[in-house]
Design a protein around this motif. Structure first.
Motif, PDB file in Angstrom:
ATOM      1  N   ASP A 235      16.994   7.036  30.842  1.00 32.94           N
ATOM      2  CA  ASP A 235      18.313   7.623  31.077  1.00 32.94           C
ATOM      3  C   ASP A 235      18.857   7.221  32.449  1.00 32.94           C
ATOM      4  O   ASP A 235      20.020   6.819  32.580  1.00 32.94           O
ATOM      5  CB  ASP A 235      18.247   9.145  30.983  1.00 32.94           C
ATOM      6  N   ARG A 236      18.020   7.358  33.470  1.00 33.27           N
ATOM      7  CA  ARG A 236      18.468   7.037  34.836  1.00 33.27           C
ATOM      8  C   ARG A 236      18.826   5.556  34.950  1.00 33.27           C
ATOM      9  O   ARG A 236      19.817   5.195  35.601  1.00 33.27           O
ATOM     10  CB  ARG A 236      17.387   7.410  35.846  1.00 33.27           C
ATOM     11  N   GLN A 239      22.173   4.983  33.211  1.00 30.90           N
ATOM     12  CA  GLN A 239      23.281   5.489  34.025  1.00 30.90           C
ATOM     13  C   GLN A 239      23.548   4.577  35.227  1.00 30.90           C
ATOM     14  O   GLN A 239      24.703   4.367  35.617  1.00 30.90           O
ATOM     15  CB  GLN A 239      22.975   6.908  34.482  1.00 30.90           C
TER      16      GLN A 239
END
Length: 266
Positions: A235-236, A239
């Motif tokens: 996810d990081r 993003q």
């Protein structure tokens, strides 16, 4: 909802690299210093280039013993002390089983090289969806399969293709290092029963991801894996890519979709 995806649009190639660890030092210490000529120091390399594809065939047969078919996987490139295999999985499950077979190959051959010559093997597995960002080019002047072969050589170009060659140097002996895209594409209920993958920091890969550090995802075959810690890592990274104006990390599509119950999600 059907798992099937438009086959004309959903193609992804799986690349699997096996690289001898310690080869340069081994050669420099022995060439010209051992009796018996070149044959004395060539033994591990003969074993690597001749036996590795055969052992992989055996691992594939084991992994796909109960499956309807064994996917075609071929040696795509040989460079120095590295062999790169390429396959085209038709489903998420097929991709997972191919990676599982390659993980078994990596651990097995690492042990062989270590016991026989004090060398090691590290594996790298990565995925490249074909389309706009990554393309396949046929080179009819070069044939695949040796003398008498008629199938043209296929070259693959694109940032996802390049990613594995940048990533492989960060691998550990006896294990695989896997690209974030591949791991995102394998996430699902079957993953933890076949592979154990962990994140160990991140590193920039030259020319890729806008300079954003790529998560280093290491692992091997195991029945007790826990992929829950990987989701926030992916996810990081996704993003961060968006923050640099790039596309987010998305699981690849396959012609037959998942291939098992459950969907990858980030």
């Amino acid at each position: 909802m059907s798992n099937r995806v438009d086959q004309a649009k959903a193609r992804a190639i799986l690349m699997l690299s096996a690289d001898i660890v310690g080869a340069t030092a081994y050669k420099s210490e022995r060439v010209g210093r051992e009796s018996g000529g070149a044959a004395a120091w060539l033994a591990p390399f003969n074993s690597f280039f001749r036996d590795l594809p055969l052992v992989f065939m055996g691992k594939l047969a084991q992994a796909f013993f109960d499956a309807d078919r064994i996917p075609d996987v071929a040696v795509w490139r040989v460079a120095g002390d590295e062999v790169v295999f390429v396959g085209e999985p038709v489903s998420r499950m097929e991709a997972l089983m191919l990676v599982e077979a390659f993980g078994n190959l990596t651990a097995d051959f690492h042990g062989r090289l270590g016991a026989g010559w004090g060398l090691g093997l590290r594996g790298c597995a990565w995925l490249a969806p074909l389309g706009v960002a990554n393309v396949e080019i046929e080179v009819p002047e070069i044939s695949m399969g040796g003398a008498g072969a008629t199938e043209p050589y296929r070259e693959y170009l694109g940032p996802d293709v390049d990613s594995g060659f940048r990533l492989s140097k960060h691998g550990h002996p006896g294990e695989m290092i896997l690209s974030p895209l591949l791991v995102a594409s394998l996430m699902g209920p079957e993953l933890d029963g076949r592979l154990s993958i962990r994140a160990e920091g991140a590193a920039p890969l030259k020319g890729l991801y806008g300079g954003e550090a790529c998560p280093l995802l290491h692992g091997g075959v195991a029945e007790d894996g826990d992929s829950s810690a990987l989701r926030p890592v992916l996810d990081r990274f996704s993003q961060a890519l968006v923050g640099k104006g790039l596309h987010p990390l998305r699981p690849a599509d396959f012609p037959q979709g998942e291939g098992f119950e459950g969907e990858a999600s980030l």
